[in-house]
Design a protein around this motif. Structure first.
Motif, PDB file in Angstrom:
ATOM      1  N   PHE A   1      -5.272   2.467  39.457  1.00 25.75           N
ATOM      2  CA  PHE A   1      -5.908   2.830  40.721  1.00 25.75           C
ATOM      3  C   PHE A   1      -7.219   3.576  40.498  1.00 25.75           C
ATOM      4  CE2 PHE A   1      -3.373   6.581  39.877  1.00 25.75           C
ATOM      5  CZ  PHE A   1      -4.192   7.627  40.270  1.00 25.75           C
ATOM      6  N   GLN A   2      -7.335   4.260  39.392  1.00 20.24           N
ATOM      7  CA  GLN A   2      -8.579   4.971  39.123  1.00 20.24           C
ATOM      8  C   GLN A   2      -9.683   4.015  38.680  1.00 20.24           C
ATOM      9  OE1 GLN A   2      -7.615   8.072  36.358  1.00 20.24           O
ATOM     10  NE2 GLN A   2      -6.885   9.453  37.961  1.00 20.24           N
ATOM     11  N   THR A   3      -9.315   2.959  38.011  1.00 21.38           N
ATOM     12  CA  THR A   3     -10.332   1.997  37.598  1.00 21.38           C
ATOM     13  C   THR A   3     -10.699   1.055  38.746  1.00 21.38           C
ATOM     14  OG1 THR A   3      -8.623   0.522  36.746  1.00 21.38           O
ATOM     15  CG2 THR A   3      -9.649   2.047  35.178  1.00 21.38           C
ATOM     16  N   PHE A   4      -9.780   0.879  39.707  1.00 23.29           N
ATOM     17  CA  PHE A   4     -10.075  -0.003  40.837  1.00 23.29           C
ATOM     18  C   PHE A   4     -11.039   0.662  41.812  1.00 23.29           C
ATOM     19  CE2 PHE A   4      -9.179  -1.646  45.097  1.00 23.29           C
ATOM     20  CZ  PHE A   4      -9.438  -2.982  44.885  1.00 23.29           C
ATOM     21  N   PHE A   5     -10.827   1.949  42.118  1.00 23.73           N
ATOM     22  CA  PHE A   5     -11.655   2.658  43.090  1.00 23.73           C
ATOM     23  C   PHE A   5     -12.896   3.241  42.420  1.00 23.73           C
ATOM     24  CE2 PHE A   5      -7.441   3.064  45.210  1.00 23.73           C
ATOM     25  CZ  PHE A   5      -7.747   2.324  46.319  1.00 23.73           C
ATOM     26  N   THR A   6     -13.798   2.372  42.101  1.00 22.89           N
ATOM     27  CA  THR A   6     -15.070   2.835  41.536  1.00 22.89           C
ATOM     28  C   THR A   6     -15.991   3.243  42.690  1.00 22.89           C
ATOM     29  OG1 THR A   6     -16.019   0.628  41.584  1.00 22.89           O
ATOM     30  CG2 THR A   6     -14.837   1.257  39.565  1.00 22.89           C
ATOM     31  N   PRO A   7     -16.989   4.047  42.438  1.00 21.24           N
ATOM     32  CA  PRO A   7     -17.909   4.428  43.521  1.00 21.24           C
ATOM     33  C   PRO A   7     -18.576   3.234  44.192  1.00 21.24           C
ATOM     34  CG  PRO A   7     -18.219   5.862  41.627  1.00 21.24           C
ATOM     35  CD  PRO A   7     -17.261   4.792  41.209  1.00 21.24           C
ATOM     36  N   ALA A   8     -18.887   2.214  43.446  1.00 18.43           N
ATOM     37  CA  ALA A   8     -19.524   1.037  44.038  1.00 18.43           C
ATOM     38  C   ALA A   8     -18.569   0.314  44.992  1.00 18.43           C
ATOM     39  CB  ALA A   8     -19.994   0.088  42.946  1.00 18.43           C
ATOM     40  N   ARG A   9     -17.308   0.176  44.580  1.00 20.62           N
ATOM     41  CA  ARG A   9     -16.335  -0.491  45.451  1.00 20.62           C
ATOM     42  C   ARG A   9     -16.025   0.346  46.682  1.00 20.62           C
ATOM     43  NH1 ARG A   9     -11.993  -3.071  41.208  1.00 20.62           N
ATOM     44  NH2 ARG A   9     -13.363  -4.725  40.458  1.00 20.62           N
ATOM     45  N   LEU A  10     -15.943   1.658  46.535  1.00 20.57           N
ATOM     46  CA  LEU A  10     -15.706   2.515  47.693  1.00 20.57           C
ATOM     47  C   LEU A  10     -16.877   2.450  48.663  1.00 20.57           C
ATOM     48  CD1 LEU A  10     -13.975   5.661  46.196  1.00 20.57           C
ATOM     49  CD2 LEU A  10     -13.015   4.004  47.776  1.00 20.57           C
TER      50      LEU A  10
ATOM     51  N   GLU B   1     -18.856  -0.089  49.081  1.00 19.70           N
ATOM     52  CA  GLU B   1     -18.768  -1.392  49.722  1.00 19.70           C
ATOM     53  C   GLU B   1     -17.666  -1.402  50.786  1.00 19.70           C
ATOM     54  OE1 GLU B   1     -18.256  -6.105  48.532  1.00 19.70           O
ATOM     55  OE2 GLU B   1     -17.973  -4.564  47.002  1.00 19.70           O
ATOM     56  N   PHE B   2     -16.519  -0.781  50.482  1.00 20.44           N
ATOM     57  CA  PHE B   2     -15.413  -0.694  51.437  1.00 20.44           C
ATOM     58  C   PHE B   2     -15.849   0.040  52.707  1.00 20.44           C
ATOM     59  CE2 PHE B   2     -11.994   2.057  53.054  1.00 20.44           C
ATOM     60  CZ  PHE B   2     -11.152   1.076  53.567  1.00 20.44           C
ATOM     61  N   TRP B   3     -16.482   1.195  52.569  1.00 19.67           N
ATOM     62  CA  TRP B   3     -16.902   1.968  53.736  1.00 19.67           C
ATOM     63  C   TRP B   3     -18.018   1.268  54.500  1.00 19.67           C
ATOM     64  CZ3 TRP B   3     -13.468   4.754  55.636  1.00 19.67           C
ATOM     65  CH2 TRP B   3     -12.615   5.501  54.843  1.00 19.67           C
ATOM     66  N   TYR B   4     -18.808   0.476  53.795  1.00 19.34           N
ATOM     67  CA  TYR B   4     -19.831  -0.323  54.466  1.00 19.34           C
ATOM     68  C   TYR B   4     -19.180  -1.327  55.411  1.00 19.34           C
ATOM     69  CZ  TYR B   4     -23.564  -3.742  55.105  1.00 19.34           C
ATOM     70  OH  TYR B   4     -24.475  -4.600  55.654  1.00 19.34           O
ATOM     71  N   TYR B   5     -18.132  -2.019  54.944  1.00 18.48           N
ATOM     72  CA  TYR B   5     -17.435  -2.995  55.781  1.00 18.48           C
ATOM     73  C   TYR B   5     -16.667  -2.313  56.906  1.00 18.48           C
ATOM     74  CZ  TYR B   5     -18.590  -6.681  52.481  1.00 18.48           C
ATOM     75  OH  TYR B   5     -19.257  -7.577  51.698  1.00 18.48           O
TER      76      TYR B   5
ATOM     77  N   LYS C   1     -17.529   0.466  58.391  1.00 19.00           N
ATOM     78  CA  LYS C   1     -18.536   0.880  59.366  1.00 19.00           C
ATOM     79  C   LYS C   1     -18.915  -0.280  60.275  1.00 19.00           C
ATOM     80  CE  LYS C   1     -22.875   1.094  58.335  1.00 19.00           C
ATOM     81  NZ  LYS C   1     -24.203   1.430  57.810  1.00 19.00           N
ATOM     82  N   TRP C   2     -19.161  -1.453  59.726  1.00 26.03           N
ATOM     83  CA  TRP C   2     -19.551  -2.594  60.544  1.00 26.03           C
ATOM     84  C   TRP C   2     -18.390  -3.134  61.368  1.00 26.03           C
ATOM     85  CZ3 TRP C   2     -24.119  -3.513  62.115  1.00 26.03           C
ATOM     86  CH2 TRP C   2     -25.198  -3.060  61.374  1.00 26.03           C
ATOM     87  N   LEU C   3     -17.192  -3.061  60.840  1.00 27.12           N
ATOM     88  CA  LEU C   3     -16.021  -3.476  61.613  1.00 27.12           C
ATOM     89  C   LEU C   3     -15.873  -2.583  62.843  1.00 27.12           C
ATOM     90  CD1 LEU C   3     -13.406  -5.193  61.828  1.00 27.12           C
ATOM     91  CD2 LEU C   3     -12.272  -3.329  60.620  1.00 27.12           C
ATOM     92  N   LEU C   4     -15.971  -1.281  62.656  1.00 23.86           N
ATOM     93  CA  LEU C   4     -15.869  -0.365  63.790  1.00 23.86           C
ATOM     94  C   LEU C   4     -17.051  -0.521  64.734  1.00 23.86           C
ATOM     95  CD1 LEU C   4     -14.535   2.852  62.074  1.00 23.86           C
ATOM     96  CD2 LEU C   4     -13.281   1.223  63.485  1.00 23.86           C
ATOM     97  N   PHE C   5     -18.205  -0.813  64.201  1.00 26.69           N
ATOM     98  CA  PHE C   5     -19.393  -1.003  65.033  1.00 26.69           C
ATOM     99  C   PHE C   5     -19.212  -2.164  66.003  1.00 26.69           C
ATOM    100  CE2 PHE C   5     -23.660  -2.856  65.661  1.00 26.69           C
ATOM    101  CZ  PHE C   5     -24.298  -1.771  66.224  1.00 26.69           C
ATOM    102  N   TYR C   6     -18.541  -3.223  65.571  1.00 25.72           N
ATOM    103  CA  TYR C   6     -18.342  -4.383  66.427  1.00 25.72           C
ATOM    104  C   TYR C   6     -17.050  -4.335  67.229  1.00 25.72           C
ATOM    105  CZ  TYR C   6     -22.351  -6.689  64.370  1.00 25.72           C
ATOM    106  OH  TYR C   6     -23.623  -6.997  63.990  1.00 25.72           O
ATOM    107  N   VAL C   7     -16.030  -3.651  66.752  1.00 25.08           N
ATOM    108  CA  VAL C   7     -14.740  -3.635  67.432  1.00 25.08           C
ATOM    109  C   VAL C   7     -14.643  -2.494  68.439  1.00 25.08           C
ATOM    110  CG1 VAL C   7     -12.260  -3.349  67.046  1.00 25.08           C
ATOM    111  CG2 VAL C   7     -13.576  -4.800  65.540  1.00 25.08           C
TER     112      VAL C   7
END
Length: 72
Positions: free
Chosen positions: A4-13, A15-19, A21-27
């Motif tokens: 889990f520590q290798t999966f949650f890299t800063p770049a992936r996090l 990207e996750f929060w970017y998606y 944000k846009w999901l909440l922006f449209y929903v």
């Protein structure tokens, strides 16, 4: 390191929060419109009920129904 520590890299996090944000922006507007429509329908029902109750009270008074008052 655990997986889990290798999966949650800063770049992936980021990207996750970017998606997210846009999901909440449209929903979120759709959710707010549905909530507002529900609140408006409840408000209209409450207004109708208040006018319906006043008419029933007036009809009872016009029919000459007296209420018995008892004092103990």
């Amino acid at each position: 390191m655990p997986e889990f520590q290798t999966f949650f890299t800063p770049a992936r996090l980021n990207e996750f929060w970017y998606y997210v944000k846009w999901l909440l922006f449209y929903v979120a507007p759709a959710i707010m419109i549905v909530a507002a429509a529900g609140a408006l329908s409840m408000f209209i029902a409450m207004i109708k009920k208040s006018f319906a109750n006043t008419k029933k009270i007036d009809e009872n008074d016009q029919n000459g129904e007296d209420y018995e008052i008892r004092r103990y």
